[in-house]
Enzyme design. Structure first.
Site, PDB file in Angstrom:
ATOM      1  N   LYS A  58      -1.484  -9.352   2.545  1.00  0.00           N
ATOM      2  CA  LYS A  58      -1.015  -9.102   3.739  1.00  0.00           C
ATOM      3  C   LYS A  58      -1.628  -7.925   4.586  1.00  0.00           C
ATOM      4  O   LYS A  58      -2.507  -6.970   4.185  1.00  0.00           O
ATOM      5  CB  LYS A  58       0.504  -8.243   3.360  1.00  0.00           C
ATOM      6  CG  LYS A  58       1.286  -7.849   4.765  1.00  0.00           C
ATOM      7  CD  LYS A  58       2.716  -7.395   4.398  1.00  0.00           C
ATOM      8  CE  LYS A  58       2.820  -6.099   3.851  1.00  0.00           C
ATOM      9  NZ  LYS A  58       2.291  -4.963   4.825  1.00  0.00           N
ATOM     10  N   GLU A  88      -1.590  -5.755   8.522  1.00  0.00           N
ATOM     11  CA  GLU A  88      -0.857  -5.042   9.493  1.00  0.00           C
ATOM     12  C   GLU A  88      -1.430  -5.924  10.887  1.00  0.00           C
ATOM     13  O   GLU A  88      -2.483  -5.574  11.102  1.00  0.00           O
ATOM     14  CB  GLU A  88      -0.811  -3.591   9.735  1.00  0.00           C
ATOM     15  CG  GLU A  88      -0.096  -2.970   8.487  1.00  0.00           C
ATOM     16  CD  GLU A  88       0.169  -1.530   8.381  1.00  0.00           C
ATOM     17  OE1 GLU A  88      -0.336  -1.026   9.641  1.00  0.00           O
ATOM     18  OE2 GLU A  88       0.459  -0.974   7.609  1.00  0.00           O
ATOM     19  N   GLU A 134       9.008  -4.675  10.589  1.00  0.00           N
ATOM     20  CA  GLU A 134       9.461  -3.398  10.437  1.00  0.00           C
ATOM     21  C   GLU A 134       9.802  -2.579  11.326  1.00  0.00           C
ATOM     22  O   GLU A 134       9.138  -2.351  12.393  1.00  0.00           O
ATOM     23  CB  GLU A 134       8.262  -2.705   9.285  1.00  0.00           C
ATOM     24  CG  GLU A 134       8.781  -1.513   8.833  1.00  0.00           C
ATOM     25  CD  GLU A 134       7.692  -0.719   7.767  1.00  0.00           C
ATOM     26  OE1 GLU A 134       7.966   0.346   7.440  1.00  0.00           O
ATOM     27  OE2 GLU A 134       6.763  -1.352   7.495  1.00  0.00           O
ATOM     28  N   ASP A 137       0.896  -1.141  -0.081  1.00  0.00           N
ATOM     29  CA  ASP A 137      -0.135  -0.081  -0.001  1.00  0.00           C
ATOM     30  C   ASP A 137       0.906   1.424  -0.108  1.00  0.00           C
ATOM     31  O   ASP A 137       0.202   2.428  -0.128  1.00  0.00           O
ATOM     32  CB  ASP A 137      -1.007  -0.002   1.334  1.00  0.00           C
ATOM     33  CG  ASP A 137      -0.366  -0.039   2.580  1.00  0.00           C
ATOM     34  OD1 ASP A 137       0.797  -0.167   2.738  1.00  0.00           O
ATOM     35  OD2 ASP A 137      -1.104  -0.127   3.530  1.00  0.00           O
ATOM     36  N   SER A 138       2.191   1.182   0.159  1.00  0.00           N
ATOM     37  CA  SER A 138       3.164   1.986  -0.194  1.00  0.00           C
ATOM     38  C   SER A 138       3.031   2.620  -1.380  1.00  0.00           C
ATOM     39  O   SER A 138       3.347   3.897  -1.637  1.00  0.00           O
ATOM     40  CB  SER A 138       4.640   1.601  -0.006  1.00  0.00           C
ATOM     41  OG  SER A 138       4.885   0.504  -0.685  1.00  0.00           O
ATOM     42  N   ASP A 186      -1.193  -6.201  -0.389  1.00  0.00           N
ATOM     43  CA  ASP A 186      -1.607  -5.708   0.896  1.00  0.00           C
ATOM     44  C   ASP A 186      -3.069  -5.261   0.963  1.00  0.00           C
ATOM     45  O   ASP A 186      -3.630  -4.840   0.076  1.00  0.00           O
ATOM     46  CB  ASP A 186      -0.749  -4.142   0.942  1.00  0.00           C
ATOM     47  CG  ASP A 186       0.456  -4.282   1.569  1.00  0.00           C
ATOM     48  OD1 ASP A 186       0.631  -5.137   2.654  1.00  0.00           O
ATOM     49  OD2 ASP A 186       1.178  -3.181   2.025  1.00  0.00           O
TER      50      ASP A 186
END
Length: 275
Positions: free
Chosen positions: A120, A122, A189, A51-52, A90
């Site tokens: 993915k 978080e 991270e 999502d970056s 993501d």
């Protein structure tokens, strides 16, 4: 079942990544477009459609504004460009936190519309149950602990995590809970080196470090950071190229040739046939 083979090359899958625990380090980079995915595919075990993309491609200030539709669009592009690497997409902010059922529905949509091999999330304290729910229903899930970009508004910025105290223990528990819930790997991270090593030692699935430790089972970087497309990058990035400089030099040379009427030249234009 049809015997027709759509793919001549077998892609890396979640069990392949899980089996790499403690073995040859897993190579991962982000990808958002088909041409870049095609280039990276030869060198990576895993391509992450992060999502970056919101910050790197769309110029957003953080990842909070990224939508499911954006992730699907870029996931489709990366799948078209790659052939062998595992592709993980993501799940964006707001697409999985409400409930396990909502998360499953959104993840299933992403996988159906992109063809990607996993998603993915978080992994905060409430997410382990969601991971388990999705994995039991056929969706491979990668966890993400430590610095969580989608929590930037709560944290007040992108800050290193787990340097001591309760936060360190919480991150360790998040990683353990993600693995026990069925995540096939966990991104770690922006945490202290010692914590990253401890997480790698205590969980049974591979850790993928970013700003963590060389002791992780693999590494991931944002490809655009690693390629030198931005003036500023985080401390944990090593620049392997200077594409920003190369692009600027190429654009300057092009502009100079256009203004001097040197481009296009005879080699770049069409001529009418004689007669």
């Amino acid at each position: 079942m049809s015997s027709h083979r759509q793919d001549q090359v077998r892609r890396v899958a979640a069990p392949d990544i899980a089996a790499r625990k403690g073995k040859t380090p897993i190579v991962c980079l982000t990808a958002y477009t088909a041409p870049v995915a095609e280039i990276l595919d030869d060198h990576c075990d895993l391509l992450l459609v992060g999502d970056s993309v919101g910050m790197v491609v769309h110029g957003l200030p953080n990842t909070v504004g990224v939508t499911l539709e954006m992730m699907i669009l870029h996931g489709q592009a990366v799948m078209r460009g790659s052939k062998k690497a595992m592709v993980v997409v993501d799940m964006p902010f707001g697409s999985y936190e409400a409930s396990a059922e909502v998360a499953y529905a959104n993840a299933a949509r992403m996988m159906k519309e992109t063809g990607a091999q996993a998603v993915k999330v978080e992994a905060g304290e409430l997410i382990a149950g969601t991971i388990e729910y999705m994995v039991k229903r056929g969706i491979p899930v990668m966890g993400h602990v430590g610095l969580r970009p989608q929590s930037v508004l709560v944290d007040g910025g992108f800050k290193a995590k787990g340097k001591g105290g309760e936060e360190r223990q919480r991150i360790l528990e998040d990683a353990r809970a993600s693995a026990e819930a069925g995540a096939f790997a966990v991104v770690v991270e922006g945490v202290a080196e010692g914590l990253a090593r401890e997480i790698t030692e205590v969980i049974a699935v591979p850790t993928i470090g970013i700003g963590a430790s060389a002791g992780c089972d693999g590494q991931v970087l944002v490809a655009d950071d690693m390629l030198g497309l931005f003036e500023w990058t985080p401390k944990f990035v090593r620049r392997y190229a200077d594409l920003k400089g190369e692009i600027s030099r190429a654009a300057a040379a092009y502009a100079e040739d256009v203004r001097a009427r040197r481009f296009p030249g005879p080699a770049e234009i069409y001529f009418a046939k004689a007669g």
